[in-house]
Design a protein around this motif. Structure first.
Motif, short mmCIF file in Angstrom:
data_model
loop_
_atom_site.label_atom_id
_atom_site.label_comp_id
_atom_site.label_asym_id
_atom_site.label_seq_id
_atom_site.Cartn_x
_atom_site.Cartn_y
_atom_site.Cartn_z
N GLU A 55 0.84 -1.20 0.00
CA GLU A 55 0.00 0.00 0.00
C GLU A 55 0.87 1.25 0.00
O GLU A 55 0.57 2.23 -0.69
CB GLU A 55 -0.94 -0.02 1.21
N LEU A 56 1.96 1.24 0.76
CA LEU A 56 2.89 2.37 0.77
C LEU A 56 3.50 2.58 -0.61
O LEU A 56 3.59 3.71 -1.10
CB LEU A 56 3.99 2.16 1.81
N ARG A 115 2.17 1.73 -3.47
CA ARG A 115 1.11 2.24 -4.33
C ARG A 115 0.90 3.74 -4.10
O ARG A 115 0.81 4.53 -5.05
CB ARG A 115 -0.19 1.49 -4.07
N GLN A 116 0.86 4.14 -2.83
CA GLN A 116 0.64 5.55 -2.51
C GLN A 116 1.80 6.43 -2.98
O GLN A 116 1.59 7.53 -3.50
CB GLN A 116 0.42 5.72 -1.01
N LEU A 117 3.03 5.93 -2.82
CA LEU A 117 4.19 6.69 -3.31
C LEU A 117 4.14 6.83 -4.83
O LEU A 117 4.40 7.91 -5.36
CB LEU A 117 5.49 6.00 -2.90
N GLU A 170 1.51 6.79 -6.78
CA GLU A 170 0.46 7.73 -7.16
C GLU A 170 0.85 9.16 -6.86
O GLU A 170 0.55 10.07 -7.64
CB GLU A 170 -0.85 7.37 -6.44
N ARG A 171 1.52 9.38 -5.75
CA ARG A 171 1.93 10.74 -5.40
C ARG A 171 2.96 11.27 -6.39
O ARG A 171 2.92 12.43 -6.80
CB ARG A 171 2.50 10.76 -3.99
N PRO A 185 -2.13 8.31 -10.78
CA PRO A 185 -2.73 6.97 -10.72
C PRO A 185 -2.35 6.13 -11.94
O PRO A 185 -2.09 6.66 -13.01
CB PRO A 185 -4.23 7.24 -10.68
N ASP A 199 -5.91 1.36 -12.69
CA ASP A 199 -6.66 1.62 -11.46
C ASP A 199 -7.94 2.37 -11.77
O ASP A 199 -7.94 3.36 -12.49
CB ASP A 199 -5.83 2.44 -10.47
N CYS A 239 -11.64 -0.05 -4.45
CA CYS A 239 -10.96 -1.13 -3.74
C CYS A 239 -11.08 -2.42 -4.53
O CYS A 239 -12.07 -2.65 -5.22
CB CYS A 239 -11.57 -1.32 -2.35
#
Length: 66
Positions: A44-45, A47-49, A51-52, A56, A60, A64
């Motif tokens: 998850e980390l 994925r978030q990095l 996207e940031r 995206p 995606d 969820c």
């Protein structure tokens, strides 16, 4: 005697070796969000990095998976 320009001939490195050397030599980290060696919070980390930094992923839909 055969001579090959750099990048031609010889032994091809496997992708994991390329990623390992990229991290060790240049500080570049290549991680798949689907890497089974990571726990869910680690994935998850990643994925978030991603996207940031890059926005995206095209695959995606923002929802969820489950």
């Amino acid at each position: 005697m055969r001579w090959h320009p750099k990048g031609y001939g010889g032994r091809r490195r496997d992708p994991e070796q390329v990623k390992r050397e990229g991290w060790q030599e240049q500080g570049v980290l290549a991680v798949s969000v689907d890497d089974d060696r990571l726990s869910w919070p680690e994935r998850e980390l990643v994925r978030q990095l991603g996207e940031r930094l890059y926005g995206p992923r095209a695959a995606d839909d923002g929802g969820c998976h489950g």
